[in-house]
Design an enzyme around this catalytic site. Sequence first.
Site, short mmCIF file in Angstrom:
data_model
loop_
_atom_site.label_atom_id
_atom_site.label_comp_id
_atom_site.label_asym_id
_atom_site.label_seq_id
_atom_site.Cartn_x
_atom_site.Cartn_y
_atom_site.Cartn_z
N ASP A 13 0.25 -1.19 0.19
CA ASP A 13 -0.12 0.58 -0.12
C ASP A 13 0.94 1.73 -0.18
O ASP A 13 0.44 2.11 0.31
CB ASP A 13 -0.86 0.19 1.32
CG ASP A 13 -1.88 -1.43 1.20
OD1 ASP A 13 -2.28 -1.49 0.23
OD2 ASP A 13 -1.67 -1.57 2.02
N LYS A 16 2.25 2.23 -4.72
CA LYS A 16 2.72 1.36 -5.82
C LYS A 16 2.14 1.89 -7.51
O LYS A 16 2.47 1.89 -8.39
CB LYS A 16 3.23 0.15 -5.99
CG LYS A 16 3.95 -0.21 -5.06
CD LYS A 16 4.11 -1.74 -5.18
CE LYS A 16 2.95 -2.24 -4.67
NZ LYS A 16 2.62 -2.46 -3.26
N LYS A 18 0.16 4.08 -8.20
CA LYS A 18 0.14 5.56 -9.07
C LYS A 18 1.86 5.73 -9.56
O LYS A 18 1.25 6.35 -10.61
CB LYS A 18 -0.09 6.18 -7.37
CG LYS A 18 -0.62 7.56 -8.14
CD LYS A 18 -0.81 8.45 -7.38
CE LYS A 18 -1.73 8.09 -6.19
NZ LYS A 18 -1.94 8.69 -4.54
N HIS A 41 -6.16 -2.15 -6.02
CA HIS A 41 -5.68 -0.73 -7.13
C HIS A 41 -7.38 0.30 -7.74
O HIS A 41 -7.27 -0.15 -8.06
CB HIS A 41 -4.40 -0.84 -8.11
CG HIS A 41 -4.22 0.51 -8.88
ND1 HIS A 41 -2.84 0.17 -10.08
CD2 HIS A 41 -4.36 1.99 -8.70
CE1 HIS A 41 -2.42 1.43 -10.13
NE2 HIS A 41 -3.44 2.24 -9.67
N GLN A 225 2.06 -5.58 -2.63
CA GLN A 225 2.59 -6.13 -1.40
C GLN A 225 3.85 -5.51 -1.25
O GLN A 225 4.13 -4.46 -2.38
CB GLN A 225 3.02 -7.70 -0.97
CG GLN A 225 1.37 -7.87 -1.03
CD GLN A 225 0.40 -8.40 -2.45
OE1 GLN A 225 1.24 -9.28 -3.08
NE2 GLN A 225 -0.62 -8.63 -2.82
N THR A 240 2.42 -12.82 3.33
CA THR A 240 1.76 -13.80 2.25
C THR A 240 3.02 -14.65 1.17
O THR A 240 3.38 -14.85 2.20
CB THR A 240 2.21 -12.56 1.26
OG1 THR A 240 0.50 -12.80 0.13
CG2 THR A 240 2.72 -12.24 0.45
P1 IMP Z 1 -2.59 -13.00 1.96
O1 IMP Z 1 -1.67 -12.68 1.31
O2 IMP Z 1 -3.76 -12.79 1.38
O3 IMP Z 1 -1.96 -14.13 2.47
O4 IMP Z 1 -2.35 -12.10 3.23
C1 IMP Z 1 -0.94 -12.07 4.18
C2 IMP Z 1 -0.52 -11.17 5.22
O5 IMP Z 1 -0.63 -9.79 4.05
C3 IMP Z 1 -1.76 -10.38 5.79
O6 IMP Z 1 -1.34 -9.42 6.53
C4 IMP Z 1 -2.29 -9.37 4.89
O7 IMP Z 1 -2.85 -8.29 5.18
C5 IMP Z 1 -1.17 -8.76 4.14
N1 IMP Z 1 -1.42 -7.95 2.97
C6 IMP Z 1 -1.47 -8.87 1.49
N2 IMP Z 1 -1.83 -8.12 -0.06
C7 IMP Z 1 -1.22 -7.16 0.40
C8 IMP Z 1 -1.45 -6.03 0.61
O8 IMP Z 1 -2.14 -6.23 -1.13
N3 IMP Z 1 -1.43 -4.76 0.96
C9 IMP Z 1 -1.22 -4.95 1.89
N4 IMP Z 1 -1.07 -5.66 2.88
C10 IMP Z 1 -1.50 -7.55 1.94
MG MG Z 2 -2.83 -1.91 -2.85
#
Ligand code: IMP
Ligand code: MG
Length: 456
Positions: A13, A16, A18, A41, A225, A240
């Site tokens: 978050d 990226k 943008k 996004h 991520q 993740t």
């Molecule tokens: P998952 O990717 O859904 O398995 O989540 C695993 C961890 O990654 C959690 O803490 C989510 O909040 C974080 N996470 C996954 N995708 C994003 C993202 O696009 N932005 C911020 N945090 C993310």
């Molecule tokens: Mg995002």
Amino acid sequence: MPNVVVVGAQWGDEGKGKIVDLLTQDADVVVRFQGGNNAGHTLVVGGEKTVLHLIPAGILHPGKFCVIGNGVVADPSVLVMEIERLKAKGAFQDDGQLVVSLDAHVIMPWHKAIDVAREQAAGEGKIGTTGRGIGPTYEDKVARRGLRVRDLLDEARLARKVKERCPAAREELKRLGATSDLDEAAIVKQYAEYGRRIARYATDVSLWLHRALRAGKSLLFEGAQGTMLDVDHGTYPFVTSSNTVAGNAVVGCGLGPKAVDYVLGISKAYSTRVGGGPYPTELKDEVGERLRKIGNEFGATTGRPRRTGWLDALALRYAARVNGLDALALTKLDVLTGFEKIRIAVGYDIGGKVLDEMPSDPELLERAKAVYEDLPGWSETLDHLRTWDDLPAKARAYVKRVEELVGELERTLRAQGARILASAPVLVPPRADPRDVPSVRDDMAAHLRLFRSGGA
Ligand code: IMP
Ligand code: MG
């Protein structure tokens, strides 16, 4: 433009999207190489807000290609929905613009159910996943029992694999105390239909990209991520399930390491994190609340309020190291307007011992108390500013200090002759050759673009 990888230098978050949008103007192909629809996004299409989770926003620009690489876990229901939604709005007219790897693993209904059930069963110790089935799909990939895009294109093969996988998935769900209503026939029918809709985009992405490179096309690798969520290099197990760092860009699409010319990291001027896990600079007070409010820090995918905190120079320096960053862009500097004092973590106090490097044991990170350096804030709005010199002096001092902290602390990379550049709120000007950092630096003043809050 050289081939650029854009990665998050924090917990995701960072804004990226943008920056990827801006760089897309000068790239031919945007490539996603990891993650899935856990990313999000927000864009404005035809005057309406749309959130894309899987397809790069480059799809909105006729003539640009968007690639979903083998390293992505693709939820076919989301892919088909995004395609239809875009088309309904009159965007994405040319099917040739979208290229999907036959080898990308697909998120099946049981993956989503297991993800959610597992988090529910974990209670306090949960990861705080997005519930999109990302982790279970990567697990099956590594366990060599996953389904891939190619499996959707052959109904008999799909039926066989669904039949093979469903009993174990039911058992797992039962063990987790979740109800399972996996109807094999219905799943096969539905996913074969998705397969028919996706078939025209599915191809051998490695070969496709190889040919694109040979034809002189420039690639923009869009990371999802952030570094601290990388399965190897992040705050394991609160991560993740994919490698989010720049090195995975080529693995996730079938190219070699030399395909990358430039690595750009993105960071907010402060920090946020969604989900559980260590976060030494987290603010649980009204200052954190203020950052959340002004920065509009709510997840694009789940709508969850993001945890907020000050900038962490150790985390940024770490991101510079594990990604081999050539440059770092800071976003959302304007959110800091009006704070009397702005803090940057420059050390971690762990049981009385102060570290100035990210500890490799995330359990130590849980106990870390941030040691701060304080800088004076500014009260002037950053609205309508276009050049570096327009920035209030204190805002410039803040950015310079971040630049120093990341650069100065980056001894290893410096010794290797790498170039670290923390610049903000600017982006490497797309038309300059970012490989020549000193000139980028000069050009930046001329090409300065502000990255504002909202929709990041
Ligand atoms: P998952 O990717 O859904 O398995 O989540 C695993 C961890 O990654 C959690 O803490 C989510 O909040 C974080 N996470 C996954 N995708 C994003 C993202 O696009 N932005 C911020 N945090 C993310
Ligand atoms: Mg995002």
